[in-house]
Scaffold this active site. Structure first.
Site: not given
Length: 252
Positions: A137, A150
């Protein structure tokens, strides 16, 4: 067809980016093993592939558990004889992401990537080649929001990708990762419930003037998995509409 008869495993393929990758790969001739912990959406993804004339198999495996990751690989080999491509896409729930649940984030996205890769690499070594695509990501590249667990996990996926690529280049196993920007999938549904305008608020930050679609990431994954990317390994492919290139709204 770029992936004709290539045996592919996609983790977390019941929805979102994973489902889009599974369907796109099947369109290019791959035989796809769809992994998910939810039987209903996993089976629905398989149905979408087979209804379109492709070939797919559903396996329910929690990749955060090493034994289940091993079983996933074994079931793919039992069904098709080998594994040519692995896409590590599984993530924990949106709630766990928003709550900074370190255990959930690390165990699924980072350890799960390691578990599946460790299980498939010996299979790929036997045939002297293979491709692993990890979904990271932009959160692993720049600071965004307060979802620290995350972001740190995705940064770990990037580092793991590079480390594994260096270790297994001699085996002709290519290992790359993709860093998507914002992609509109079911993952955003809890956040949209809290703020119905959130995607509209995010869009102006993207130089291309839109957020991503699952197909945008699926097409990038297809390239990396295919022989067209035969000289790419340890690479970080940023597919983010220009988000990390700079701030186009910065006043001059």
């Amino acid at each position: 067809m770029r992936l004709k008869n290539k045996i592919t495993i996609v983790t977390g393929a019941g929805r979102g980016i994973g489902k889009a990758i599974a369907i796109r790969f099947a369109e290019e001739g791959a035989k796809v093993v769809v992994d998910d912990v939810n039987d209903d959406i996993g089976t629905a993804a398989v149905d979408a592939i087979t209804d379109a004339g492709g070939e797919a198999l559903f396996v329910n495996a929690d990749v955060s558990v090493a034994a289940q990751a091993k079983s996933l690989i074994s079931k793919a080999v039992d069904a098709y004889g080998t594994v040519d491509i692995l896409v590590n896409n599984a993530i924990c729930s949106t709630e766990d992401v928003l709550k900074n649940n370190w255990e959930a984030n690390l165990s699924v996205a980072l350890q799960g990537t390691s578990h599946c890769s460790d299980a498939v690499i010996p299979i790929m070594q036997q045939v002297r080649g293979g491709s692993i695509v990890n979904i990271a990501s932009v959160n692993g590249l720049i600071g965004l929001q307060g979802i620290h667990a995350y972001s740190a996990t995705k940064g770990g996926v990037i580092a793991l990708t590079r480390s594994m690529a260096v270790a297994h280049g001699k085996d002709n196993i290519r290992i790359n990762c993709i860093c998507p920007g914002t992609v509109q999938t079911e993952v955003w549904e809890p956040m949209i419930e809290r703020n119905p305008n959130i995607l509209d608020e995010i869009t102006p930050w993207y130089p291309l003037g839109r957020i991503g679609k699952p197909a945008d990431i699926a097409n990038a994954a297809l390239f990396l998995a295919s022989d067209e990317a035969s000289f790419a390994t340890g690479a970080v492919f940023v597919i983010d509409g220009g988000l990390t290139a700079g701030n186009h709204q910065f006043p001059i």
